[in-house]
Design a protein around this motif. Sequence first.
Motif, mmCIF file in Angstrom:
data_model
loop_
_atom_site.group_PDB
_atom_site.id
_atom_site.type_symbol
_atom_site.label_atom_id
_atom_site.label_comp_id
_atom_site.label_asym_id
_atom_site.label_seq_id
_atom_site.Cartn_x
_atom_site.Cartn_y
_atom_site.Cartn_z
ATOM 1 N N ASP A 9 -7.408 0.010 -0.944
ATOM 2 C CA ASP A 9 -6.114 0.469 -0.441
ATOM 3 C C ASP A 9 -6.288 1.386 0.767
ATOM 4 O OD1 ASP A 9 -4.806 -0.975 -2.362
ATOM 5 O OD2 ASP A 9 -4.456 0.736 -3.697
ATOM 6 N N CYS A 10 -7.279 2.253 0.702
ATOM 7 C CA CYS A 10 -7.539 3.176 1.804
ATOM 8 C C CYS A 10 -7.992 2.404 3.046
ATOM 9 C CB CYS A 10 -8.602 4.191 1.392
ATOM 10 S SG CYS A 10 -8.985 5.396 2.676
ATOM 11 N N ALA A 11 -8.887 1.439 2.856
ATOM 12 C CA ALA A 11 -9.371 0.650 3.988
ATOM 13 C C ALA A 11 -8.247 -0.174 4.605
ATOM 14 C CB ALA A 11 -10.511 -0.254 3.527
ATOM 15 N N THR A 12 -7.396 -0.750 3.776
ATOM 16 C CA THR A 12 -6.267 -1.528 4.281
ATOM 17 C C THR A 12 -5.315 -0.654 5.070
ATOM 18 O OG1 THR A 12 -6.436 -3.015 2.393
ATOM 19 C CG2 THR A 12 -4.361 -3.026 3.620
ATOM 20 N N GLN A 13 -5.001 0.503 4.524
ATOM 21 C CA GLN A 13 -4.089 1.421 5.199
ATOM 22 C C GLN A 13 -4.677 1.882 6.529
ATOM 23 O OE1 GLN A 13 -3.032 4.756 2.776
ATOM 24 N NE2 GLN A 13 -1.470 5.470 4.168
ATOM 25 N N MET A 14 -5.964 2.175 6.562
ATOM 26 C CA MET A 14 -6.612 2.616 7.792
ATOM 27 C C MET A 14 -6.655 1.487 8.826
ATOM 28 S SD MET A 14 -7.696 5.174 9.196
ATOM 29 C CE MET A 14 -8.878 6.435 9.028
ATOM 30 N N PHE A 15 -6.937 0.265 8.372
ATOM 31 C CA PHE A 15 -6.970 -0.878 9.290
ATOM 32 C C PHE A 15 -5.603 -1.105 9.927
ATOM 33 C CE2 PHE A 15 -6.156 -5.390 10.005
ATOM 34 C CZ PHE A 15 -7.112 -5.644 10.978
ATOM 35 N N VAL A 16 -4.549 -1.081 9.130
ATOM 36 C CA VAL A 16 -3.197 -1.300 9.651
ATOM 37 C C VAL A 16 -2.816 -0.185 10.624
ATOM 38 C CG1 VAL A 16 -0.754 -1.375 8.999
ATOM 39 C CG2 VAL A 16 -2.431 -2.675 7.692
ATOM 40 N N PHE A 17 -3.134 1.045 10.278
ATOM 41 C CA PHE A 17 -2.824 2.179 11.153
ATOM 42 C C PHE A 17 -3.537 2.046 12.496
ATOM 43 C CE2 PHE A 17 -3.874 6.430 12.757
ATOM 44 C CZ PHE A 17 -2.603 6.930 12.945
ATOM 45 N N VAL A 66 0.833 -1.193 0.000
ATOM 46 C CA VAL A 66 0.000 0.000 0.000
ATOM 47 C C VAL A 66 0.874 1.250 0.000
ATOM 48 C CG1 VAL A 66 -1.698 1.291 1.315
ATOM 49 C CG2 VAL A 66 -1.895 -1.164 1.169
ATOM 50 N N THR A 67 1.889 1.290 0.805
ATOM 51 C CA THR A 67 2.704 2.483 0.931
ATOM 52 C C THR A 67 3.420 2.864 -0.366
ATOM 53 O OG1 THR A 67 2.995 2.058 3.269
ATOM 54 C CG2 THR A 67 4.523 3.589 2.254
ATOM 55 N N PRO A 68 4.039 1.920 -1.098
ATOM 56 C CA PRO A 68 4.665 2.330 -2.350
ATOM 57 C C PRO A 68 3.657 2.931 -3.331
ATOM 58 C CG PRO A 68 5.486 0.193 -1.726
ATOM 59 C CD PRO A 68 4.353 0.528 -0.790
ATOM 60 N N THR A 69 2.452 2.406 -3.361
ATOM 61 C CA THR A 69 1.417 2.951 -4.245
ATOM 62 C C THR A 69 1.061 4.375 -3.840
ATOM 63 O OG1 THR A 69 0.506 0.736 -4.487
ATOM 64 C CG2 THR A 69 -0.897 2.567 -5.166
ATOM 65 N N VAL A 70 0.928 4.596 -2.550
ATOM 66 C CA VAL A 70 0.592 5.935 -2.050
ATOM 67 C C VAL A 70 1.731 6.902 -2.335
ATOM 68 C CG1 VAL A 70 0.081 7.277 0.015
ATOM 69 C CG2 VAL A 70 -0.981 5.064 -0.298
ATOM 70 N N MET A 71 2.967 6.481 -2.063
ATOM 71 C CA MET A 71 4.118 7.353 -2.303
ATOM 72 C C MET A 71 4.249 7.687 -3.791
ATOM 73 S SD MET A 71 5.425 8.123 0.547
ATOM 74 C CE MET A 71 7.051 8.700 0.192
ATOM 75 N N THR A 72 4.060 6.690 -4.639
ATOM 76 C CA THR A 72 4.135 6.938 -6.080
ATOM 77 C C THR A 72 3.057 7.910 -6.513
ATOM 78 O OG1 THR A 72 4.974 4.698 -6.409
ATOM 79 C CG2 THR A 72 4.123 5.828 -8.346
#
Length: 73
Positions: free
Chosen positions: A20-28, A1-7
């Motif tokens: 991707d947003c839901a995954t990132q929020m869940f991990v956070f 997820v992070t490389p996609t967001v950074m790119t």
Amino acid sequence: VTPTVMTGLLIGDKVISYNDCATQMFVFIAFANIENYLLASMAYDRYIAVCKPLYYATTMTRSVYFEVKSVRY
């Protein structure tokens, strides 16, 4: 997820998919919860050690220690 967001941020595309947003929020949120439980258990341990030093050995038995440790995960 992070490389996609950074790119996406470097290119200028500020749109990510819902998954991707839901995954990132869940991990956070999961890591924030684990850290909060860790800090709370450390604070409880230090409180017992500092405020009741003579009772520390009887209060923090092996079963209490493992119970506090297992609640984090």
